[in-house]
Design a protein around this motif. Sequence first.
Motif, mmCIF file in Angstrom:
data_model
loop_
_atom_site.group_PDB
_atom_site.id
_atom_site.type_symbol
_atom_site.label_atom_id
_atom_site.label_comp_id
_atom_site.label_asym_id
_atom_site.label_seq_id
_atom_site.Cartn_x
_atom_site.Cartn_y
_atom_site.Cartn_z
ATOM 1 N N ASP A 1 0.835 -1.167 0.031
ATOM 2 C CA ASP A 1 -0.146 -0.040 -0.071
ATOM 3 C C ASP A 1 0.767 1.174 0.037
ATOM 4 O O ASP A 1 0.526 2.051 -0.820
ATOM 5 C CB ASP A 1 -1.200 0.004 1.167
ATOM 6 C CG ASP A 1 -0.267 -0.233 2.668
ATOM 7 O OD1 ASP A 1 0.978 -0.340 2.647
ATOM 8 O OD2 ASP A 1 -0.938 -0.305 3.609
ATOM 9 N N THR B 1 9.707 -2.407 6.330
ATOM 10 C CA THR B 1 9.043 -3.471 5.740
ATOM 11 C C THR B 1 9.382 -4.171 4.412
ATOM 12 O O THR B 1 9.661 -5.387 4.332
ATOM 13 C CB THR B 1 7.566 -3.377 5.851
ATOM 14 O OG1 THR B 1 7.143 -2.781 7.009
ATOM 15 C CG2 THR B 1 6.606 -4.358 5.472
ATOM 16 N N THR C 1 9.428 4.130 5.685
ATOM 17 C CA THR C 1 10.572 3.826 6.294
ATOM 18 C C THR C 1 11.523 3.072 5.174
ATOM 19 O O THR C 1 12.697 3.084 5.246
ATOM 20 C CB THR C 1 10.842 3.304 7.529
ATOM 21 O OG1 THR C 1 10.306 1.960 7.738
ATOM 22 C CG2 THR C 1 9.894 4.311 8.606
ATOM 23 N N LEU D 1 -1.487 8.893 6.131
ATOM 24 C CA LEU D 1 -2.814 8.790 5.196
ATOM 25 C C LEU D 1 -3.579 7.732 5.426
ATOM 26 O O LEU D 1 -3.090 6.486 6.066
ATOM 27 C CB LEU D 1 -2.073 8.470 3.828
ATOM 28 C CG LEU D 1 -1.168 9.439 3.122
ATOM 29 C CD1 LEU D 1 -0.773 9.043 1.747
ATOM 30 C CD2 LEU D 1 -1.744 10.726 3.357
#
Length: 174
Positions: free
Chosen positions: A98, A105, A102, A151
């Motif tokens: 999505d 992930t 940073t 967001l």
Amino acid sequence: MPELIPILKRDEIAIKVAAMAKAISRDYKGRRLVLIGVLKGAFIFLSDLARHLELDDVKIDFLRAASYGEGTRSSENIHLIKDIDTDIRDKDVLIVEDILDTGLTMAFLIEHLKAHSPKSIRTCAFIDKPERRKIPIEADYVGHRVKEGFLVGYGLDFAEDYRNLPDIYHLKID
Ligand code: IMP
Ligand code: MG
């Protein structure tokens, strides 16, 4: 009360997703592609993207990494909650996220999937938010770049809320 400021309407999202699918379809023509969606955030984006792909051999799987807790701060402690069950050996893999924030992930997932010996790994993020990047990583396909902010909507959550909103908003918390 959190304030929701609209930043991307559903028709603008649709145009961007279609453009990404066009680029991906061009790049993977004649190849065997496995889309790997990162739960939960990518579930809406992946379903839109997948339906626009003009490719004959597409498989879809999901994994889930725990990164964010109940707030807006990134955790450094990424770990896998759910793994894929598709055999990706010698396949072309596209990680579908999505949002790239940073980069922790995505970096973790690339390393994890490399261990399954795919033919190639590329990355796709609907939103790129480079402001807080900690690892020098860029997605191969990006839908929309934002400078800053948190967001929600179109799969993106705040403490599991707002994922179902068809538009994307900037969440302002006082
Ligand atoms: P990263 O590891 O910091 O790049 O974070 C990636 C994950 O954090 C994304 O898959 C999202 O689930 C979550 N995330 C990062 N920024 C936002 C945001 O602005 N809104 C909602 N979720 C976010
Ligand atoms: Mg998330």
